[in-house]
Motif scaffolding. Structure first.
Motif, PDB file in Angstrom:
ATOM      1  N   SER A   1       5.939-106.941  41.203  1.00 60.92           N
ATOM      2  CA  SER A   1       4.561-107.261  41.571  1.00 60.92           C
ATOM      3  C   SER A   1       4.343-108.764  41.397  1.00 60.92           C
TER       4      SER A   1
ATOM      5  N   ARG B   1       0.841-107.376  34.746  1.00 59.46           N
ATOM      6  CA  ARG B   1      -0.355-107.010  33.992  1.00 59.46           C
ATOM      7  C   ARG B   1      -0.027-106.521  32.579  1.00 59.46           C
TER       8      ARG B   1
ATOM      9  N   TYR C   1       1.257-101.843  38.085  1.00 62.22           N
ATOM     10  CA  TYR C   1       0.722-102.895  38.933  1.00 62.22           C
ATOM     11  C   TYR C   1      -0.423-102.334  39.768  1.00 62.22           C
ATOM     12  N   ALA C   2      -1.234-103.220  40.301  1.00 60.94           N
ATOM     13  CA  ALA C   2      -2.288-102.822  41.227  1.00 60.94           C
ATOM     14  C   ALA C   2      -1.787-103.083  42.647  1.00 60.94           C
ATOM     15  N   GLU C   3      -2.249-102.319  43.606  1.00 63.41           N
ATOM     16  CA  GLU C   3      -1.794-102.486  44.989  1.00 63.41           C
ATOM     17  C   GLU C   3      -1.994-103.907  45.494  1.00 63.41           C
ATOM     18  N   VAL C   4      -3.052-104.571  45.043  1.00 62.63           N
ATOM     19  CA  VAL C   4      -3.300-105.945  45.489  1.00 62.63           C
ATOM     20  C   VAL C   4      -2.265-106.935  44.951  1.00 62.63           C
ATOM     21  N   ASP C   5      -1.448-106.510  43.973  1.00 62.07           N
ATOM     22  CA  ASP C   5      -0.410-107.365  43.414  1.00 62.07           C
ATOM     23  C   ASP C   5       0.857-107.371  44.263  1.00 62.07           C
ATOM     24  N   ARG C   6       0.945-106.504  45.230  1.00 64.09           N
ATOM     25  CA  ARG C   6       2.128-106.429  46.093  1.00 64.09           C
ATOM     26  C   ARG C   6       1.904-107.236  47.349  1.00 64.09           C
ATOM     27  N   ALA C   7       2.906-107.948  47.773  1.00 66.01           N
ATOM     28  CA  ALA C   7       2.794-108.748  49.013  1.00 66.01           C
ATOM     29  C   ALA C   7       3.179-107.912  50.205  1.00 66.01           C
TER      30      ALA C   7
END
Length: 50
Positions: free
Chosen positions: A27, A31, A44-50
């Motif tokens: 990620s 976190r 991890y949060a989905e927004v942490d993935r590119a």
């Protein structure tokens, strides 16, 4: 790091090793270990993935 000084030579020497251990699945933002205890159990949060 000694006090408030970064050991730039050691950091530069370590960087290639850390880069070679990456899989591309990490990620963007770590976190920490407690994040997996949150709902869903993901670290991890989905927004942490590119």
């Amino acid at each position: 790091m000694a006090g408030d000084q970064v050991d730039e030579a050691a950091s530069e020497a370590l960087r290639p090793t850390l880069q070679s251990q990456r899989t591309g699945e990490e990620s963007f933002f770590d976190r920490g270990p407690g994040c997996a205890r949150l709902p869903g159990g993901r670290s991890y949060a989905e927004v942490d993935r590119a």
